[in-house]
Design a protein around this motif. Sequence first.
Motif, PDB file in Angstrom:
ATOM      1  N   ARG A   1       6.547  -9.834  -3.718  1.00 21.22           N
ATOM      2  CA  ARG A   1       7.154  -8.599  -4.242  1.00 21.22           C
ATOM      3  C   ARG A   1       6.502  -8.196  -5.567  1.00 21.22           C
ATOM      4  O   ARG A   1       6.260  -7.016  -5.815  1.00 21.22           O
ATOM      5  CB  ARG A   1       8.659  -8.794  -4.430  1.00 21.22           C
ATOM      6  CG  ARG A   1       9.402  -9.016  -3.113  1.00 21.22           C
ATOM      7  CD  ARG A   1      10.863  -8.579  -3.214  1.00 21.22           C
ATOM      8  NE  ARG A   1      11.658  -9.054  -2.089  1.00 21.22           N
ATOM      9  CZ  ARG A   1      11.673  -8.496  -0.881  1.00 21.22           C
ATOM     10  NH1 ARG A   1      10.915  -7.448  -0.620  1.00 21.22           N
ATOM     11  NH2 ARG A   1      12.426  -8.996   0.085  1.00 21.22           N
ATOM     12  N   ALA A   2       6.211  -9.171  -6.414  1.00 25.80           N
ATOM     13  CA  ALA A   2       5.544  -8.870  -7.692  1.00 25.80           C
ATOM     14  C   ALA A   2       4.141  -8.313  -7.438  1.00 25.80           C
ATOM     15  O   ALA A   2       3.697  -7.371  -8.119  1.00 25.80           O
ATOM     16  CB  ALA A   2       5.465 -10.125  -8.563  1.00 25.80           C
TER      17      ALA A   2
ATOM     18  N   ASN B   1      -4.556  -7.924  -6.772  1.00 28.18           N
ATOM     19  CA  ASN B   1      -3.496  -8.761  -7.334  1.00 28.18           C
ATOM     20  C   ASN B   1      -4.072  -9.866  -8.219  1.00 28.18           C
ATOM     21  O   ASN B   1      -3.578 -10.116  -9.321  1.00 28.18           O
ATOM     22  CB  ASN B   1      -2.632  -9.363  -6.229  1.00 28.18           C
ATOM     23  CG  ASN B   1      -1.371  -9.994  -6.781  1.00 28.18           C
ATOM     24  OD1 ASN B   1      -0.707  -9.411  -7.637  1.00 28.18           O
ATOM     25  ND2 ASN B   1      -1.045 -11.196  -6.326  1.00 28.18           N
TER      26      ASN B   1
ATOM     27  N   THR C   1       1.586  -8.542   0.964  1.00 30.45           N
ATOM     28  CA  THR C   1       2.268  -7.250   0.770  1.00 30.45           C
ATOM     29  C   THR C   1       2.202  -6.392   2.033  1.00 30.45           C
ATOM     30  O   THR C   1       3.029  -5.503   2.224  1.00 30.45           O
ATOM     31  CB  THR C   1       1.675  -6.460  -0.419  1.00 30.45           C
ATOM     32  OG1 THR C   1       0.289  -6.186  -0.168  1.00 30.45           O
ATOM     33  CG2 THR C   1       1.818  -7.238  -1.725  1.00 30.45           C
TER      34      THR C   1
ATOM     35  N   ALA D   1       3.219  -6.598  -4.852  1.00 24.94           N
ATOM     36  CA  ALA D   1       3.366  -5.224  -4.357  1.00 24.94           C
ATOM     37  C   ALA D   1       3.469  -4.258  -5.519  1.00 24.94           C
ATOM     38  O   ALA D   1       2.850  -3.176  -5.506  1.00 24.94           O
ATOM     39  CB  ALA D   1       4.593  -5.120  -3.452  1.00 24.94           C
ATOM     40  N   SER D   2       4.205  -4.624  -6.555  1.00 23.54           N
ATOM     41  CA  SER D   2       4.340  -3.693  -7.669  1.00 23.54           C
ATOM     42  C   SER D   2       3.066  -3.691  -8.521  1.00 23.54           C
ATOM     43  O   SER D   2       2.638  -2.650  -9.001  1.00 23.54           O
ATOM     44  CB  SER D   2       5.634  -3.977  -8.434  1.00 23.54           C
ATOM     45  OG  SER D   2       5.370  -4.595  -9.646  1.00 23.54           O
ATOM     46  N   SER D   3       2.410  -4.843  -8.646  1.00 26.35           N
ATOM     47  CA  SER D   3       1.189  -4.925  -9.461  1.00 26.35           C
ATOM     48  C   SER D   3       0.016  -4.113  -8.878  1.00 26.35           C
ATOM     49  O   SER D   3      -0.755  -3.514  -9.613  1.00 26.35           O
ATOM     50  CB  SER D   3       0.786  -6.393  -9.607  1.00 26.35           C
ATOM     51  OG  SER D   3      -0.549  -6.521  -9.992  1.00 26.35           O
TER      52      SER D   3
ATOM     53  N   ARG E   1      -0.438   2.447  -0.001  1.00 24.45           N
ATOM     54  CA  ARG E   1       0.664   2.026   0.851  1.00 24.45           C
ATOM     55  C   ARG E   1       0.347   2.675   2.211  1.00 24.45           C
ATOM     56  O   ARG E   1       0.359   3.891   2.332  1.00 24.45           O
ATOM     57  CB  ARG E   1       1.969   2.573   0.266  1.00 24.45           C
ATOM     58  CG  ARG E   1       3.192   1.816   0.695  1.00 24.45           C
ATOM     59  CD  ARG E   1       3.913   2.563   1.779  1.00 24.45           C
ATOM     60  NE  ARG E   1       5.178   1.896   2.070  1.00 24.45           N
ATOM     61  CZ  ARG E   1       5.498   1.450   3.273  1.00 24.45           C
ATOM     62  NH1 ARG E   1       4.651   1.601   4.280  1.00 24.45           N
ATOM     63  NH2 ARG E   1       6.651   0.883   3.481  1.00 24.45           N
TER      64      ARG E   1
ATOM     65  N   THR F   1       0.146  -1.434  -6.929  1.00 19.74           N
ATOM     66  CA  THR F   1       0.409  -0.001  -6.748  1.00 19.74           C
ATOM     67  C   THR F   1      -0.498   0.802  -7.689  1.00 19.74           C
ATOM     68  O   THR F   1      -0.646   0.457  -8.846  1.00 19.74           O
ATOM     69  CB  THR F   1       1.896   0.302  -7.065  1.00 19.74           C
ATOM     70  OG1 THR F   1       2.687  -0.490  -6.201  1.00 19.74           O
ATOM     71  CG2 THR F   1       2.221   1.770  -6.838  1.00 19.74           C
TER      72      THR F   1
END
Length: 344
Positions: free
Chosen positions: A17-18, A66, A164, A20-22, A29, A24
């Motif tokens: 999850r971290a 990532n 992700t 996925a946010s990093s 997506r 972006t």
Amino acid sequence: MVGSAAIMTQLALADIRAAASSITGTVLRTPTMPALSLSRRLDIELLLKLDHLQPTGAFKLRGAANAIGKLPAETAGVTCCSTGNHGRAVAFAARARGLRAVICMSELVPKTKVEGIRALGAEVRIIGRSQDDAQVESSRLVAEEGLVEIPPFDDLAVIAGQGTIALEMLADRPDIRTLLVPLSGGGLAAGVAFAAKAIDPSIKVVGISMDQGAAMHESLKAGRPVAVTEVVSLADSLGGGIGVKNRHTFALCREYLDDVLLVTEEEIYDAMQALYYEERLVAEGACVVGIAALMAGKLPSPEGPTATIITGRNVDMAVFNDVVAGKDVQLGDRTIKGRSYSHG
Ligand SMILES: *Cc1c(COP(=O)(O)O)cnc(C)c1O
């Protein structure tokens, strides 16, 4: 099992999850597309995760972005010696972070690949006549110039980045029951299987490779990482070893993959045609191994909606054109006999 407990502590759904946010902003997506025509043909509900739409043409951007995102801002730069999708990913992700990237390759690498990496903003260093020479230079840059080497698969940040893909797919389609994952070094399969099973342990995750030179398959069979002889394949992005000192992907694939299936070059050829003619997608041979396994009946009646990942579009267009035209294809000393696609 002691082994599985040790694995669990190294990777957590929170890391994915971290990631996925990093990533972006650097990574797209991508959509999960119902493949209506192939579904009709195969008599199952098939979904395609279109990750070949990434700006570098392959999902490997997720893991590289990532891993590079975790480096401190004062990092001198990054390096690797991949001339394929990982090299492109490292070049692109480093530029997005304003870091220097040096991609090392041998003088045998075709000019178009060199230009492709340069166009993504990386320095290219051409050293010696083999991948081993390129690796020596990459290691020297780490030791003497303080660059950080970004591994193509055997790295927890890379694995979390690839994972992700599963978060996005299951957000779009929580009803997915079976995931077919192209398998080489296992960064993709480890990340996707770990994330998918953390969300829903009853999802079945199957890794798929070509039937010769399948390093992870041979290693799982042997019970430890083993080296394999590389064979020319239509699924060229699935070639290469897993490293005899493999630290993460071997254990994760052993723990989280339900099965590994192998497909022949003829089956890959047929599936490349099917993906093109049924869904009008141009993709690498590596992407179609799941579709190939379904077409060949190697996955008898998979349960519920079944999804596979279209991992890359950096296909050699001369080879692709020959395949869709039904011509013979030469793979090293093997000839794959041409055949026209039989439209359903
Ligand atoms: C690298 C790659 C794979 C396999 O990923 P691994 O993490 O090495 O198993 C599949 N498809 C494409 C297009 C790739 O570039």
